[in-house]
Design a protein around this motif. Structure first.
Motif, PDB file in Angstrom:
ATOM      1  N   ARG A  33       0.823  -1.221   0.000  1.00  0.00           N
ATOM      2  CA  ARG A  33       0.000   0.000   0.000  1.00  0.00           C
ATOM      3  C   ARG A  33       0.857   1.272   0.000  1.00  0.00           C
ATOM      4  O   ARG A  33       0.338   2.371   0.071  1.00  0.00           O
ATOM      5  CB  ARG A  33      -0.919   0.014   1.225  1.00  0.00           C
ATOM      6  N   GLU A  34       2.163   1.092   0.004  1.00  0.00           N
ATOM      7  CA  GLU A  34       3.103   2.229  -0.071  1.00  0.00           C
ATOM      8  C   GLU A  34       2.934   3.182   1.122  1.00  0.00           C
ATOM      9  O   GLU A  34       2.857   4.406   0.978  1.00  0.00           O
ATOM     10  CB  GLU A  34       2.982   2.940  -1.420  1.00  0.00           C
ATOM     11  N   VAL A  35       2.866   2.575   2.300  1.00  0.00           N
ATOM     12  CA  VAL A  35       2.793   3.319   3.561  1.00  0.00           C
ATOM     13  C   VAL A  35       4.094   3.040   4.317  1.00  0.00           C
ATOM     14  O   VAL A  35       4.507   1.882   4.442  1.00  0.00           O
ATOM     15  CB  VAL A  35       1.584   2.847   4.409  1.00  0.00           C
ATOM     16  N   VAL A  36       4.738   4.105   4.805  1.00  0.00           N
ATOM     17  CA  VAL A  36       6.023   3.938   5.501  1.00  0.00           C
ATOM     18  C   VAL A  36       5.775   3.529   6.955  1.00  0.00           C
ATOM     19  O   VAL A  36       5.140   4.276   7.704  1.00  0.00           O
ATOM     20  CB  VAL A  36       6.827   5.254   5.462  1.00  0.00           C
ATOM     21  N   PRO A  37       6.271   2.361   7.352  1.00  0.00           N
ATOM     22  CA  PRO A  37       6.056   1.973   8.748  1.00  0.00           C
ATOM     23  C   PRO A  37       7.038   2.665   9.686  1.00  0.00           C
ATOM     24  O   PRO A  37       8.170   2.974   9.300  1.00  0.00           O
ATOM     25  CB  PRO A  37       6.325   0.459   8.733  1.00  0.00           C
ATOM     26  N   GLU A  38       6.562   2.912  10.893  1.00  0.00           N
ATOM     27  CA  GLU A  38       7.480   3.264  11.992  1.00  0.00           C
ATOM     28  C   GLU A  38       7.453   2.055  12.917  1.00  0.00           C
ATOM     29  O   GLU A  38       6.394   1.704  13.451  1.00  0.00           O
ATOM     30  CB  GLU A  38       7.011   4.509  12.724  1.00  0.00           C
ATOM     31  N   PHE A  39       8.602   1.417  13.074  1.00  0.00           N
ATOM     32  CA  PHE A  39       8.670   0.213  13.902  1.00  0.00           C
ATOM     33  C   PHE A  39       8.713   0.626  15.371  1.00  0.00           C
ATOM     34  O   PHE A  39       9.627   1.337  15.795  1.00  0.00           O
ATOM     35  CB  PHE A  39       9.902  -0.617  13.529  1.00  0.00           C
ATOM     36  N   GLU A  40       7.696   0.165  16.125  1.00  0.00           N
ATOM     37  CA  GLU A  40       7.629   0.499  17.552  1.00  0.00           C
ATOM     38  C   GLU A  40       8.290  -0.633  18.331  1.00  0.00           C
ATOM     39  O   GLU A  40       7.876  -1.795  18.241  1.00  0.00           O
ATOM     40  CB  GLU A  40       6.173   0.653  18.011  1.00  0.00           C
ATOM     41  N   LEU A  41       9.325  -0.270  19.097  1.00  0.00           N
ATOM     42  CA  LEU A  41      10.098  -1.274  19.829  1.00  0.00           C
ATOM     43  C   LEU A  41       9.922  -1.023  21.317  1.00  0.00           C
ATOM     44  O   LEU A  41      10.411  -0.026  21.848  1.00  0.00           O
ATOM     45  CB  LEU A  41      11.578  -1.184  19.422  1.00  0.00           C
ATOM     46  N   PHE A  42       9.207  -1.936  21.966  1.00  0.00           N
ATOM     47  CA  PHE A  42       8.927  -1.790  23.398  1.00  0.00           C
ATOM     48  C   PHE A  42       9.930  -2.559  24.243  1.00  0.00           C
ATOM     49  O   PHE A  42       9.909  -2.467  25.468  1.00  0.00           O
ATOM     50  CB  PHE A  42       7.521  -2.328  23.725  1.00  0.00           C
ATOM     51  N   ASP A  43      10.754  -3.369  23.577  1.00  0.00           N
ATOM     52  CA  ASP A  43      11.611  -4.288  24.312  1.00  0.00           C
ATOM     53  C   ASP A  43      12.789  -4.699  23.435  1.00  0.00           C
ATOM     54  O   ASP A  43      12.716  -4.585  22.209  1.00  0.00           O
ATOM     55  CB  ASP A  43      10.795  -5.538  24.674  1.00  0.00           C
ATOM     56  N   LEU A  44      13.844  -5.228  24.056  1.00  0.00           N
ATOM     57  CA  LEU A  44      14.989  -5.682  23.260  1.00  0.00           C
ATOM     58  C   LEU A  44      14.600  -6.823  22.320  1.00  0.00           C
ATOM     59  O   LEU A  44      15.155  -6.949  21.228  1.00  0.00           O
ATOM     60  CB  LEU A  44      16.113  -6.154  24.186  1.00  0.00           C
TER      61      LEU A  44
ATOM     62  N   VAL B 256      12.657   3.776  13.292  1.00  0.00           N
ATOM     63  CA  VAL B 256      12.108   3.075  14.459  1.00  0.00           C
ATOM     64  C   VAL B 256      11.875   4.061  15.601  1.00  0.00           C
ATOM     65  O   VAL B 256      12.456   5.145  15.646  1.00  0.00           O
ATOM     66  CB  VAL B 256      13.021   1.912  14.942  1.00  0.00           C
ATOM     67  N   ASP B 257      10.992   3.661  16.498  1.00  0.00           N
ATOM     68  CA  ASP B 257      10.708   4.453  17.695  1.00  0.00           C
ATOM     69  C   ASP B 257      10.812   3.527  18.904  1.00  0.00           C
ATOM     70  O   ASP B 257      10.130   2.493  18.952  1.00  0.00           O
ATOM     71  CB  ASP B 257       9.290   5.036  17.587  1.00  0.00           C
ATOM     72  N   LEU B 258      11.668   3.880  19.826  1.00  0.00           N
ATOM     73  CA  LEU B 258      11.789   3.107  21.066  1.00  0.00           C
ATOM     74  C   LEU B 258      10.734   3.624  22.033  1.00  0.00           C
ATOM     75  O   LEU B 258      10.746   4.796  22.402  1.00  0.00           O
ATOM     76  CB  LEU B 258      13.184   3.286  21.673  1.00  0.00           C
ATOM     77  N   VAL B 259       9.803   2.753  22.393  1.00  0.00           N
ATOM     78  CA  VAL B 259       8.751   3.136  23.349  1.00  0.00           C
ATOM     79  C   VAL B 259       9.149   2.523  24.688  1.00  0.00           C
ATOM     80  O   VAL B 259       9.093   1.305  24.866  1.00  0.00           O
ATOM     81  CB  VAL B 259       7.366   2.631  22.905  1.00  0.00           C
ATOM     82  N   MET B 260       9.565   3.385  25.604  1.00  0.00           N
ATOM     83  CA  MET B 260      10.247   2.898  26.809  1.00  0.00           C
ATOM     84  C   MET B 260       9.446   3.243  28.068  1.00  0.00           C
ATOM     85  O   MET B 260       8.779   4.276  28.125  1.00  0.00           O
ATOM     86  CB  MET B 260      11.638   3.522  26.885  1.00  0.00           C
ATOM     87  N   GLY B 261       9.530   2.362  29.041  1.00  0.00           N
ATOM     88  CA  GLY B 261       8.897   2.657  30.322  1.00  0.00           C
ATOM     89  C   GLY B 261       7.455   2.185  30.431  1.00  0.00           C
ATOM     90  O   GLY B 261       6.784   2.491  31.418  1.00  0.00           O
ATOM     91  N   VAL B 262       6.974   1.421  29.429  1.00  0.00           N
ATOM     92  CA  VAL B 262       5.654   0.786  29.572  1.00  0.00           C
ATOM     93  C   VAL B 262       5.782  -0.303  30.635  1.00  0.00           C
ATOM     94  O   VAL B 262       6.753  -1.074  30.601  1.00  0.00           O
ATOM     95  CB  VAL B 262       5.223   0.155  28.224  1.00  0.00           C
ATOM     96  N   PRO B 263       4.850  -0.385  31.597  1.00  0.00           N
ATOM     97  CA  PRO B 263       4.960  -1.475  32.582  1.00  0.00           C
ATOM     98  C   PRO B 263       4.794  -2.825  31.885  1.00  0.00           C
ATOM     99  O   PRO B 263       3.705  -3.182  31.452  1.00  0.00           O
ATOM    100  CB  PRO B 263       3.801  -1.207  33.548  1.00  0.00           C
ATOM    101  N   GLY B 264       5.889  -3.528  31.687  1.00  0.00           N
ATOM    102  CA  GLY B 264       5.890  -4.776  30.921  1.00  0.00           C
ATOM    103  C   GLY B 264       6.923  -4.744  29.813  1.00  0.00           C
ATOM    104  O   GLY B 264       7.286  -5.775  29.260  1.00  0.00           O
ATOM    105  N   GLY B 265       7.391  -3.552  29.460  1.00  0.00           N
ATOM    106  CA  GLY B 265       8.414  -3.413  28.421  1.00  0.00           C
ATOM    107  C   GLY B 265       9.746  -2.998  29.017  1.00  0.00           C
ATOM    108  O   GLY B 265       9.936  -3.025  30.241  1.00  0.00           O
ATOM    109  N   MET B 266      10.665  -2.575  28.155  1.00  0.00           N
ATOM    110  CA  MET B 266      11.983  -2.163  28.669  1.00  0.00           C
ATOM    111  C   MET B 266      11.840  -0.883  29.497  1.00  0.00           C
ATOM    112  O   MET B 266      10.949  -0.064  29.244  1.00  0.00           O
ATOM    113  CB  MET B 266      12.993  -1.981  27.531  1.00  0.00           C
TER     114      MET B 266
END
Ligand code: KMH
Ligand code: ZN
Length: 277
Positions: free
Chosen positions: A137-148, A171-181
């Motif tokens: 579909r030619e949409v640019v993803p942003e990879f959300e990384l919650f953990d290593l 990519v986007d590091l999503v940090m500090g979610v209770p359950g993630g990095m």
């Protein structure tokens, strides 16, 4: 990858906070548009969008999403990124349909994660299907990384299915979610060190109280920033955010200290190689 330009993404709404608990959360289309305009003026170049229904509850209704994308395109220059994560209650097949709204970018979370008391489900077959559809579909993803582990999954995805639409890997590091990095400088350094070589740009966001630690660590490592009321609702202990613009303004000031200039939306489109729509 160090750059003097700073991509600021605003995530103004999210799916977790109730309007009744936070009346200043932008949940209507008018509020979202007003927020987007003020955040662009303050220095944001991309908007990560979750929408609500007439009762202010999270929805991923494709008609509403399409109207939202149109309204944001008409009223701002921001790169429009739709959340494919939705809320923890959204079924996987509905989340795939988000691409029907033809955003510039979509979030793509690289694995299942505990999310407070809930589970944010992202099984591998869903990840690969969403990735293939984003290419198609030619949409640019942003990879959300919650953990290593999500970093490892990104290595696997790129090795198996090649580069995203546009050829850039953001990519986007999503940090500090209770359950993630955790939202710490140490965790950020470890995650950045482990990123695949194909990554061309990365940002980071820290949830809640980790917001400043993560923002400062990201700036120190030459990364970009995401901020917004999806991720944090206070400016300091007991000081509520009254408008997303305040969070954008704050990281613009941090960026100035780090000698980083906010990217314009046009520069963000160049960075991410989004499709002209
Ligand atoms: N609301 C979270 C369950 C995304 O936007 O892709 C998922 C989330 C990630 O916010
Ligand atoms: Zn989100």
């Amino acid at each position: 990858m160090t750059t003097d330009k700073l991509l600021i993404t605003v995530a103004p709404t999210g799916a977790e906070t109730a309007k009744k608990d936070c009346p200043q959360l932008p949940t209507t289309l008018d509020e979202l548009v007003e927020t987007a305009q003020r955040c662009q003026a303050a220095g944001a170049a991309m908007i990560h969008v979750h929408i609500r229904d007439d009762d202010h509850r999270p929805t991923i209704d494709v008609g509403r999403l399409t109207d939202t994308v149109t309204a944001l395109r008409e009223s701002t220059d921001l790169v429009v990124q739709l959340s494919t994560g939705g809320s923890v209650h959204d079924p996987l097949d509905s989340r795939l349909k988000v691409l029907d709204a033809e955003p510039d970018s979509c979030s793509l979370t690289m694995g299942t994660t505990n999310f407070g008391d809930d589970v944010f489900s992202n099984p591998w077959p869903f990840i690969t299907e969403l990735y293939l559809q984003s290419q198609d579909r030619e949409v640019v993803p942003e990879f959300e990384l919650f953990d290593l582990g999500h970093v490892a999954a990104l290595h696997r995805l790129l090795a198996k299915f090649g580069l995203p639409y546009g050829g850039r890997v953001h990519v986007d590091l999503v940090m500090g979610v209770p359950g993630g990095m955790p939202g710490t400088a140490d965790a950020l350094v470890a995650a950045v060190a482990a990123l695949p070589e194909q990554v061309t740009s990365w940002s980071a966001t820290g949830i809640g109280r980790s917001t400043l630690a993560v923002a400062l660590a990201s700036l120190s490592k030459g990364g970009h920033l995401r901020v917004g009321m999806e991720d944090v609702l206070t400016l300091a202990k007991g000081v509520p955010v009254e408008h997303n613009e305040q969070l954008v303004e704050r990281v613009v000031r941090l960026g100035e200290i780090a000698q980083r200039t906010p990217m314009t939306p046009a520069e963000a489109r160049e960075l991410l190689q989004t499709k002209r729509r």
